[in-house]
Design an enzyme around this catalytic site. Sequence first.
Site, mmCIF file in Angstrom:
data_model
loop_
_atom_site.group_PDB
_atom_site.id
_atom_site.type_symbol
_atom_site.label_atom_id
_atom_site.label_comp_id
_atom_site.label_asym_id
_atom_site.label_seq_id
_atom_site.Cartn_x
_atom_site.Cartn_y
_atom_site.Cartn_z
ATOM 1 C CB SER A 1 6.940 3.396 -0.986
ATOM 2 O OG SER A 1 7.171 4.292 0.252
ATOM 3 C CD GLU B 1 0.544 -3.579 -4.268
ATOM 4 O OE1 GLU B 1 -0.577 -3.998 -4.109
ATOM 5 O OE2 GLU B 1 1.163 -2.556 -3.751
ATOM 6 C CB THR C 1 9.874 11.856 -18.166
ATOM 7 O OG1 THR C 1 10.944 12.438 -18.810
ATOM 8 C CG2 THR C 1 8.627 12.346 -18.913
ATOM 9 C CB THR D 1 9.284 7.497 -15.613
ATOM 10 O OG1 THR D 1 8.158 8.281 -14.639
ATOM 11 C CG2 THR D 1 8.668 6.626 -15.940
ATOM 12 C CD GLN D 2 14.276 9.717 -19.231
ATOM 13 O OE1 GLN D 2 15.169 9.543 -19.480
ATOM 14 N NE2 GLN D 2 13.649 10.958 -19.464
ATOM 15 C CB CYS E 1 -13.120 -5.127 18.614
ATOM 16 S SG CYS E 1 -12.230 -6.583 19.005
ATOM 17 C CD GLN F 1 -12.916 -6.299 24.627
ATOM 18 O OE1 GLN F 1 -12.038 -5.687 25.024
ATOM 19 N NE2 GLN F 1 -12.607 -7.594 24.204
ATOM 20 C CD GLU G 1 -6.424 -5.376 25.978
ATOM 21 O OE1 GLU G 1 -7.725 -5.354 25.993
ATOM 22 O OE2 GLU G 1 -5.550 -5.326 25.127
ATOM 23 C CG HIS H 1 -12.537 -6.091 14.134
ATOM 24 N ND1 HIS H 1 -12.306 -4.838 14.613
ATOM 25 C CD2 HIS H 1 -12.360 -6.851 14.874
ATOM 26 C CE1 HIS H 1 -11.644 -4.912 15.611
ATOM 27 N NE2 HIS H 1 -11.551 -5.959 15.958
ATOM 28 C CD GLU I 1 -13.964 -3.181 11.794
ATOM 29 O OE1 GLU I 1 -14.909 -3.437 12.159
ATOM 30 O OE2 GLU I 1 -12.909 -2.961 12.503
HETATM 31 N N1 GLN Z 1 -8.017 -5.587 23.162
HETATM 32 C C1 GLN Z 1 -9.104 -6.196 23.099
HETATM 33 C C2 GLN Z 1 -9.046 -7.686 23.087
HETATM 34 O O1 GLN Z 1 -7.686 -8.314 23.058
HETATM 35 C C3 GLN Z 1 -10.032 -5.905 21.792
HETATM 36 C C4 GLN Z 1 -9.184 -6.420 20.470
HETATM 37 C C5 GLN Z 1 -9.523 -5.300 19.497
HETATM 38 O O2 GLN Z 1 -10.262 -4.306 19.587
HETATM 39 N N2 GLN Z 1 -9.082 -5.829 18.228
HETATM 40 O O3 GLN Z 1 -9.953 -8.448 23.371
#
Ligand code: GLN
Length: 563
Positions: free
Chosen positions: A41, A167, A214, A217-218, A406, A410, A430, A530, A532
Site C-alpha cells: 500500500s 478505487e 517484474t 507485479t506478476q 479552527c 479558538q 475543552e 476549515h 483548506e
Molecule cells: N477541538 C476544537 C473543537 O472541537 C477544534 C476542532 C478543530 O480544530 N477541528 O471545537
Amino acid sequence: MSGRNGFERGMWTHSMPDDLQTGYDPTLGNKFIFVTGGVMSGLGKGITAASIGRLLINAGFDVTAVKVDPYLNVDAGTMNPYQHGEVYVLKDGAEVDLDLGNYERFLDIDMTSDHNVTTGKTYQHVIERERSGDYLGRTVQIIPHITDDIKRRIREAAAGTDVCIVEVGGTVGDIEGMPYLEALRQFAHEEDESDVLFAHVTLVPYSKNGEQKTKPTQHSVKELRSIGLQPDVLVGRSEHRLTTSTRKKIALFCDVPTRAVFSNPDVDDIYKVPLVVEDEGLDEYVLEHLGLADRALTSDARDTAWRETVLQDADETIDIALVGKYALEDAYMSIYEALKHAGFELGVDVNVKWVASDEMTDTHHDRLNSATGIVVPGGFGSRGTEGKIAAIGHARTEGIPFLGLCLGFQMAVVEYARNVLGLDGAHSTEVDADTPHPVIDLLPEQHELDELGGTMRLGAHETQIESGTIAHEIYGDTSCTERHRHRYEVNPNYIEALTDAGLQFSGWCGPRMEILEIEEHPFFIGTQFHPEFRSRPGRASPPFIHFLEAAIAERHQTREVEA
Ligand code: GLN
C-alpha cells in the site's frame, strides 16, 4: 441487455425478491474504472486513479470517484491522524479518508458520504435491514447481500456521470478487500465489456544492479486472476519509467498487450502525475477501451489549465511555519495543499516548516522567526495548546502574518483574552474545564445535547460577513460557505469585551463566531471553519491566498530593511 459472456443481467440473483435487486438503471450508460493495488500500500494508487480522472475531465467528460475503504470503521471520524493522516470533511459533513481530498482536488468536484464506501457502512446497513425483517427470514450472507449492497452503492454514486472511478483501498489479497473484489467481478459480469476497465497499480522495484524487477507485479496479478479478475491495464510505480523490456515482460506474464502497461515514475509534485500519465498515453488507452474515444474532445480542444497551473515557474520560495502537534505531513494534508494552491495563484513556492507545538514555549521564538507567516491548524485535546498560544502571541505582537484554523482560531481568542484583556487563565473548556474565563465553550444548547453525545458541527455552513472588513475583502462577498468540524465556540459572554479591545469578529453564523481579525496588523485572521477543504489547484482558497500575499509582502519588506 446481456453482460459479459452473454449472461443475462440479474440471472444470478434469480431467487431474490424484486426489492432486493440492485437499483441499476441500464439507460444511464455509465462507464467504470476499477482501480486495485498490488505488492504494497502507499504506492499512490489514489493519485494515479485521480490523475486518470483529471485527464478524462480535460477531454470533456463528467467524472466522479468512489473510494472503497475495506476497514470496519463506519467512517474516518474517530481515526487517529498518526495512523491515517487527516480526517477530511465533505460538504455534507461526512468525515472521510484523506484520499477523498485528493479526488476533490484533482477532479475539482464536491463529493458526499456516498462516495466513500466502507465495510462498516455496508455491514451496518445490511444488518439493519436484517433486523427490520427486509430479508424475509433468509440467511444473510456476504454473497449476495454484502456484495449486492456494494454494487448498489457504486451504481448510485455513478448516477448522472460519464465515468466513475472506483478505487479499492489496500492491496489485493487482503482478507478485508475480498468482498469488494468479488462485488467488482460480479459488477463487470453484469455490464457490457466496454463499460468496465480494470486498472491494477503495482510496484516495480530495482535490483541491486539497477534492473527493474517484474516478479512482484506478476505475483500480484496472479493473485487477482485467482479471484477471477483480469486487469485490462497495468501501471508500474517505480523510480523511473519502465523500460521497453520491462513492459514486454509484464505484458507477457500478466496477459495484457504491451501497450496496456504504463509507467508511473516518481515526480517532485503529485500534481504532475496527470501530465506524466498523459505522456504515457494512458488516457487515450482508457478512452479507447471504454469506447469513449469518439466522444472525447480532440487533443487541441482539451482543457490545458491544469498543465499551465502546475508547470508555471515560481519567482521565489516563501517559508511558512505550521505549529501543530503531529510530526506527520499527512495529518495536515489539506493545509499543505491549500498553501501550495495559493502559491500557484501567486507564482511562489511555499516551503512549510513544521514546528512542534508541544515543544514550543515563549522562549522558542527563534523557530518562528525564520518564517514569514505562521499557520496554527485545527486539533483536538490539550496537547500542544500552550505552544500554539505562544506562537499566536508572537505572530500578533511581532506583526507576522497569521492564519488560525479552527483550534487555531479558538487559541487566538484565548491568547487575546489572556494577554490583551488580562484575563489570567482564560482558556477553552475543552482544554481546561475549570478555567476562570471560559472564552471558548460549548453553546448552552450544546451543553444539553452533550449529554446525548454527538454534538460535532460538521460540513458546509454559511457564514455572514460584515461589510468593510478584511474578511469581506478576502471573500469579496458578504457571505461564504465553508466546511466545519468542531464542537466548541466563542463564548457569547466575552464577545463584547474582546471586540472593545480590538479583536473583531467579522464573520458569524447566528450566535456562532466564524471569523476573527485584527485591523492593526499586517494580517491576522482566524476562521472557525476549515477553508483548506475547499481549496483546489487553479481555484485556491481566499484566506490562504490573502495570507500568503501578506507573507510575501512581509518578506519583501524585511529584505528591503536588510538591504
Ligand atoms: N477541538 C476544537 C473543537 O472541537 C477544534 C476542532 C478543530 O480544530 N477541528 O471545537
